[in-house]
Write a protein that holds these residues in place. Sequence first.
Motif, PDB file in Angstrom:
ATOM      1  N   ARG A  27       0.832  -1.203   0.000  1.00 37.15           N
ATOM      2  CA  ARG A  27       0.000   0.000   0.000  1.00 37.15           C
ATOM      3  C   ARG A  27       0.871   1.259   0.000  1.00 37.15           C
ATOM      4  O   ARG A  27       0.661   2.188  -0.779  1.00 37.15           O
ATOM      5  CB  ARG A  27      -0.929  -0.037   1.213  1.00 37.15           C
ATOM      6  N   LEU A  28       1.878   1.300   0.866  1.00 41.40           N
ATOM      7  CA  LEU A  28       2.782   2.445   0.955  1.00 41.40           C
ATOM      8  C   LEU A  28       3.502   2.687  -0.373  1.00 41.40           C
ATOM      9  O   LEU A  28       3.557   3.815  -0.866  1.00 41.40           O
ATOM     10  CB  LEU A  28       3.803   2.225   2.068  1.00 41.40           C
ATOM     11  N   LEU A  29       4.050   1.623  -0.951  1.00 40.81           N
ATOM     12  CA  LEU A  29       4.773   1.756  -2.215  1.00 40.81           C
ATOM     13  C   LEU A  29       3.861   2.239  -3.339  1.00 40.81           C
ATOM     14  O   LEU A  29       4.239   3.113  -4.127  1.00 40.81           O
ATOM     15  CB  LEU A  29       5.424   0.428  -2.590  1.00 40.81           C
ATOM     16  N   ALA A  30       2.667   1.678  -3.422  1.00 41.25           N
ATOM     17  CA  ALA A  30       1.720   2.105  -4.461  1.00 41.25           C
ATOM     18  C   ALA A  30       1.335   3.562  -4.275  1.00 41.25           C
ATOM     19  O   ALA A  30       1.267   4.322  -5.247  1.00 41.25           O
ATOM     20  CB  ALA A  30       0.478   1.215  -4.430  1.00 41.25           C
ATOM     21  N   ASP A  31       1.116   3.966  -3.039  1.00 46.55           N
ATOM     22  CA  ASP A  31       0.757   5.359  -2.764  1.00 46.55           C
ATOM     23  C   ASP A  31       1.882   6.322  -3.123  1.00 46.55           C
ATOM     24  O   ASP A  31       1.641   7.491  -3.402  1.00 46.55           O
ATOM     25  CB  ASP A  31       0.368   5.544  -1.295  1.00 46.55           C
ATOM     26  N   ARG A  32       3.111   5.828  -3.132  1.00 44.96           N
ATOM     27  CA  ARG A  32       4.273   6.663  -3.473  1.00 44.96           C
ATOM     28  C   ARG A  32       4.653   6.562  -4.945  1.00 44.96           C
ATOM     29  O   ARG A  32       5.674   7.080  -5.368  1.00 44.96           O
ATOM     30  CB  ARG A  32       5.466   6.266  -2.611  1.00 44.96           C
ATOM     31  N   TYR A  37       3.842  -5.379  -7.686  1.00 47.94           N
ATOM     32  CA  TYR A  37       3.293  -6.719  -7.884  1.00 47.94           C
ATOM     33  C   TYR A  37       3.392  -7.408  -6.532  1.00 47.94           C
ATOM     34  O   TYR A  37       4.491  -7.545  -5.968  1.00 47.94           O
ATOM     35  CB  TYR A  37       4.091  -7.500  -8.930  1.00 47.94           C
ATOM     36  N   ALA A  38       2.266  -7.815  -5.978  1.00 47.83           N
ATOM     37  CA  ALA A  38       2.241  -8.478  -4.681  1.00 47.83           C
ATOM     38  C   ALA A  38       1.647  -9.864  -4.837  1.00 47.83           C
ATOM     39  O   ALA A  38       0.665 -10.045  -5.547  1.00 47.83           O
ATOM     40  CB  ALA A  38       1.423  -7.660  -3.688  1.00 47.83           C
ATOM     41  N   SER A  39       2.249 -10.835  -4.153  1.00 48.12           N
ATOM     42  CA  SER A  39       1.740 -12.201  -4.263  1.00 48.12           C
ATOM     43  C   SER A  39       1.881 -12.944  -2.944  1.00 48.12           C
ATOM     44  O   SER A  39       2.690 -12.593  -2.091  1.00 48.12           O
ATOM     45  CB  SER A  39       2.479 -12.951  -5.371  1.00 48.12           C
ATOM     46  N   ALA A  49      -6.281  -8.734  -1.127  1.00 50.44           N
ATOM     47  CA  ALA A  49      -6.010  -8.602  -2.558  1.00 50.44           C
ATOM     48  C   ALA A  49      -6.911  -7.542  -3.187  1.00 50.44           C
ATOM     49  O   ALA A  49      -6.445  -6.691  -3.942  1.00 50.44           O
ATOM     50  CB  ALA A  49      -6.197  -9.946  -3.258  1.00 50.44           C
ATOM     51  N   SER A  50      -8.188  -7.564  -2.866  1.00 51.11           N
ATOM     52  CA  SER A  50      -9.129  -6.590  -3.433  1.00 51.11           C
ATOM     53  C   SER A  50      -8.782  -5.169  -3.028  1.00 51.11           C
ATOM     54  O   SER A  50      -8.836  -4.249  -3.840  1.00 51.11           O
ATOM     55  CB  SER A  50     -10.557  -6.911  -2.990  1.00 51.11           C
ATOM     56  N   ALA A  51      -8.425  -4.981  -1.761  1.00 48.36           N
ATOM     57  CA  ALA A  51      -8.066  -3.646  -1.274  1.00 48.36           C
ATOM     58  C   ALA A  51      -6.825  -3.117  -1.990  1.00 48.36           C
ATOM     59  O   ALA A  51      -6.755  -1.937  -2.346  1.00 48.36           O
ATOM     60  CB  ALA A  51      -7.851  -3.678   0.234  1.00 48.36           C
ATOM     61  N   GLY A  56      -4.319   0.010  -7.306  1.00 47.32           N
ATOM     62  CA  GLY A  56      -3.495  -0.140  -8.504  1.00 47.32           C
ATOM     63  C   GLY A  56      -2.396  -1.174  -8.398  1.00 47.32           C
ATOM     64  O   GLY A  56      -1.537  -1.256  -9.273  1.00 47.32           O
ATOM     65  N   VAL A  57      -2.410  -1.968  -7.337  1.00 47.40           N
ATOM     66  CA  VAL A  57      -1.399  -3.013  -7.165  1.00 47.40           C
ATOM     67  C   VAL A  57      -1.827  -4.256  -7.946  1.00 47.40           C
ATOM     68  O   VAL A  57      -2.985  -4.660  -7.881  1.00 47.40           O
ATOM     69  CB  VAL A  57      -1.239  -3.365  -5.664  1.00 47.40           C
TER      70      VAL A  57
END
Length: 90
Positions: A27-32, A37-39, A49-51, A56-57
């Motif tokens: 979340r932090l990385l996407a916001d920045r 890509y998270a798995s 996953a939905s959140a 945009g992840v």
Amino acid sequence: MSRAPVEIACARVGVLGLGKSGTAVARLLADRGAQVYASDISNALAAAASALEARGVAVEIGRHDTARLASCDWIVTSPGIPPRAAILAD
């Protein structure tokens, strides 16, 4: 010793594990502005996953895509992933 700040915007980052810390870092990385890509190998993380997808992840549950991880600039592993996990050996 002085260190320059790490440029996060536009970096490709793989996050392994979607527990509390993995979800928080994704979340932090996407916001920045990172391309994240998270798995996680668990299939029981649909809510997390939905959140993250709403932010945009790119998320995959039930497996890790090693080719996708290989294209990342950095990999962040959750503390619950053992250092000798098979995914880290690839």
